[in-house]
Design an enzyme around this catalytic site. Structure first.
Site, short mmCIF file in Angstrom:
data_model
loop_
_atom_site.label_atom_id
_atom_site.label_comp_id
_atom_site.label_asym_id
_atom_site.label_seq_id
_atom_site.Cartn_x
_atom_site.Cartn_y
_atom_site.Cartn_z
CG HIS A 97 -106.20 -41.84 -91.18
ND1 HIS A 97 -105.31 -41.97 -90.14
CD2 HIS A 97 -105.73 -42.64 -92.18
CE1 HIS A 97 -104.34 -42.80 -90.50
NE2 HIS A 97 -104.58 -43.21 -91.74
CG HIS A 294 -108.33 -29.73 -96.68
ND1 HIS A 294 -108.10 -28.38 -96.61
CD2 HIS A 294 -107.67 -30.29 -95.64
CE1 HIS A 294 -107.31 -28.12 -95.55
NE2 HIS A 294 -107.04 -29.27 -94.95
CD GLU A 295 -107.68 -33.88 -94.42
OE1 GLU A 295 -108.33 -33.01 -93.82
OE2 GLU A 295 -106.47 -34.08 -94.24
CG HIS A 298 -102.97 -31.88 -95.60
ND1 HIS A 298 -102.31 -30.67 -95.51
CD2 HIS A 298 -104.15 -31.71 -94.92
CE1 HIS A 298 -103.03 -29.82 -94.78
NE2 HIS A 298 -104.14 -30.42 -94.41
CG HIS A 304 -103.81 -26.31 -92.84
ND1 HIS A 304 -103.84 -26.74 -91.54
CD2 HIS A 304 -104.57 -27.19 -93.54
CE1 HIS A 304 -104.57 -27.85 -91.43
NE2 HIS A 304 -105.03 -28.13 -92.65
#
Lengths: 584, 91
Positions: A97, A294-295, A298, A304
């Site tokens: 998101h 980056h997201e 995940h 991280h």
């Protein structure tokens, strides 16, 4: 690097993603491209593949939203939290998101993609000169219809190159009007509107009716952001109005007057003193590519990292020439392996005295003299987690004398030979990758193929071998079917190449002839075949491989290739091995 | 050139009038990103101070900052920097 508790990871490699909605800050094509590149960051160093789907449930669902957007983890307005994502798994797991209270760019300021005009959709060039005056934003000068436009080079006066800027008068996004522009005024709940509005919505997205009455027709679309759309304030998304009055003074551009933090703002009506409507002017914004990469880390199972230079470090920083950090590579390969190499092993803990003992990226990925992408002991660099891979000539593209087929897929050149294939990306400059197994990536294909091409619109990949052809969408395949189904006569020999020609047309070559295929209906047009040298003069008539690469046509014969411009001029003859494969 | 007259500072409608005091900012940051639990934040001042110092040290180590256990300028700057919303510690 860190992974989530329990090493959460996907149980399959061919992942799908779907973009549920789009930020009005950027043209949809730019957002799609940024997400595609962000996934490629990870697929380049693992066996993972990512395919965008446009309906149904994908592994990774991507959405933009503001404040509380439905998952119980609200965003916080401009700056602060930029985005978040969930670890691998079903439903919301894996989803990403993005906070639409941020200004999404490519990291260096707004990106204004043009439409129509004569510049083929290139971005605005700011500043540009028009009738001797300099413009640093889109303008309606010179037009009576109020449509904002810009030059796509530094001087419209000199080059006459232009395009139209995003505006609700030109098109809308989403909704149920197929991109139709707004109609002003329009009636909504009995009120008349002569501009986009957020009325009736709780998510703050600006919309308009695409007919004179929303109450009657229920037709609507979301307004794209103008180039001067403000962020935050109390009229997010509305464009600055110049000139505007503030404390009795007239302002023709953004100002930091009235503020102690030096941030630039503007009014979104002609008089701030009376209307008090305002917002911050566009700044550099946040790179949707970097934040997405980056997201997506995940979404794939990485947590991280405390390495400040790593992509998975939690704080944002803009990097112009992005390269994936070794810490990120070790992390993702711990979860998914390296691709054709060994399965993931648990790395022994690295020494803690600091980064200088970590292996540098060069030692990990730079090709050695034999053209493979492995490191060997004699380079003397520590390699704690994988065994050195001896170079196998049968895996070395540079040892091949010729190739069964060559084509560009997802921006990378693919070289096929006897069930194996190699890729080369001029963008990543990471040298030849592979050999990979054709059967692993495209199950069901024969070892030897004759030609292949990727449909520009649907990204489906067509393969030809003998009289048969296959159509792949991700891993799912349609075929084999006989090429007669395409309308190519039985007498044609094998297909030796394909050239995408835009507007859903592809030229298929065989012998000294070619057909024009309508990809959508999967049928060749009437009036074909035609003789190759009718159009393509100066290239070998019975080329072995014909393909489109970097917008130029390539005809191969033996170890040579002839390169032809879209204007049908041969502008280069070179060696496949040294120019295209970059063999030493 | 120097401004001819004194700059006036305006309070813009819809904008937060005051930014959070440093300690409040720190507590909410440490709680949100998993460095401290709600119980620790709500504890009595003595143990609260201790647990915050420990949490600060943990956060400073995690983000590669100098481990002071204090709310120094670098740490406050890090807390105000734009970042990812996924917690640093915990699930």
């Amino acid at each position: 690097f860190l992974t989530f508790e329990g090493d959460l990871k996907w149980d399959h490699m061919d992942l799908t993603y779907r973009v549920m909605n789009y930020s009005p800050d950027l043209d949809q094509a730019i957002i799609d491209d940024a997400f595609k590149r962000a996934f490629k960051v990870w697929s380049d160093v693992t066996p993972l593949t990512f395919t965008q789907i446009y309906s149904g449930e994908a592994d990774i669902m991507i959405m933009f939203g503001s404040g509380e957007h439905g998952d119980g983890y609200p965003f916080d307005g401009k700056d602060g939290l930029l985005a978040h994502a969930f670890p691998p798994g079903l439903n919301i797991q894996g989803d990403a998101h993005f906070d639409d209270d941020e200004l999404w760019t490519l990291g260096a300021g707004i990106v204004v993609k043009t439409r129509y005009g004569n510049a083929n959709g290139t971005n605005c060039h700011f500043p540009f000169i028009f009738e001797g005056r300099s413009y640093s934003r889109c303008t309606t000068e010179g037009r009576r219809d109020g449509l904002p436009w810009c030059a796509t080079t530094a001087s419209y006066d000199q080059d006459k190159k232009y395009g139209f800027c995003p505006s609700e008068l030109l098109y809308t996004n989403g909704g149920n009007s197929d991109g139709s522009p707004c109609v002003f005024p329009f009636i909504f709940e009995g009120n008349s509107y002569d501009a986009c509005t957020t009325d009736g919505r709780s998510d703050g997205y600006r919309w308009c009716a695409t007919t004179a009455s929303f109450d009657q027709d229920k037709k609507y679309g979301f307004c794209p952001n103008r180039d001067t759309a403000v962020i935050g304030g109390n009229s997010q998304g509305d464009p600055c109005i110049f000139p505007f009055i503030f404390l009795g003074q007239s302002y023709n551009s953004c100002t930091s007057q009235g503020r102690h933090d030096g941030k630039l703002w503007c009014a979104t009506t002609s008089n701030y003193d009376t209307d008090k409507k305002w917002g911050f002017c566009p700044d550099r914004g946040y790179s949707i590519f970097l934040v997405a990469a980056h997201e997506f880390g995940h979404s794939l199972g990485l947590d991280h990292s405390s390495v400040r230079e790593a992509l998975m470090y939690p704080m944002y920083s803009y990097i112009q020439d992005f390269q994936l950090h070794p810490d990120d590579i070790q992390g993702i390969q711990f979860l998914y392996g390296r691709g054709s190499g060994p399965k993931p092993t648990i790395p022994t803990p690295l020494p803690t005295e600091g980064p200088q003992t970590m292996p540098t990226e060069e030692s990990q990925t730079m090709p050695t003299e034999a053209g493979s992408t492995s490191t060997t002991e004699e380079e003397g660099m520590p390699e704690p987690t994988t065994q050195p891979i001896p170079v196998d000539p049968s895996q070395d593209a540079c040892m091949e004398k010729s190739f069964d087929a060559i084509t560009e897929i997802n921006g990378e050149l693919h070289f096929f030979k006897d069930g194996k294939y190699w890729t080369y990306s001029s963008f990543w400059k990471s040298g030849i990758q592979g050999a990979f197994s054709v059967a692993n990536t495209w199950p069901g294909l024969p070892a030897v193929i004759d030609a292949s091409f990727q449909d520009v619109l649907t990204k489906r990949v067509f393969f030809f071998a003998g009289q048969q052809f296959w159509v792949f969408s991700g891993k799912s395949v349609l075929g084999p079917r006989n090429i007669e189904k395409l309308g190519i006569g039985r007498g044609a020999g094998r297909i030796t190449g394909a050239l995408q020609r835009g507007r859903g047309k592809v030229l298929l070559f065989s012998g000294e002839n070619y057909w024009r295929l309508d990809v959508k209906v999967q049928r060749v047009d009437k009036g074909y075949p035609r003789a190759t040298d009718d159009i393509f003069t100066g290239v070998p008539l019975d080329a072995r491989n014909v393909f489109l690469y970097q917008d130029k046509y390539h005809f191969c014969q033996g170890s040579f290739y002839w390169r032809m411009t879209p204007q049908l001029q041969v502008d280069r003859v070179g060696y496949i091995k040294y120019d295209l494969l970059q063999c030493p | 050139p120097l401004q001819s007259k004194q700059q006036s500072v305006v309070t813009f409608p819809g904008e937060l009038v005051t930014s959070l005091p440093d300690l409040e900012l720190a507590e909410s940051y440490l709680l949100r990103f998993g460095y401290v639990t709600a119980a620790e934040v709500g504890a009595k001042t003595g143990s609260k101070h201790e647990s915050l110092a420990t949490a600060l040290r943990k956060m400073q180590k995690h983000l590669g900052l100098e481990e002071t256990g204090e709310l120094d300028a670098d740490t406050l700057e890090a807390m105000r920097a734009p970042r990812c919303g996924v917690p640093d510690v915990g699930t």
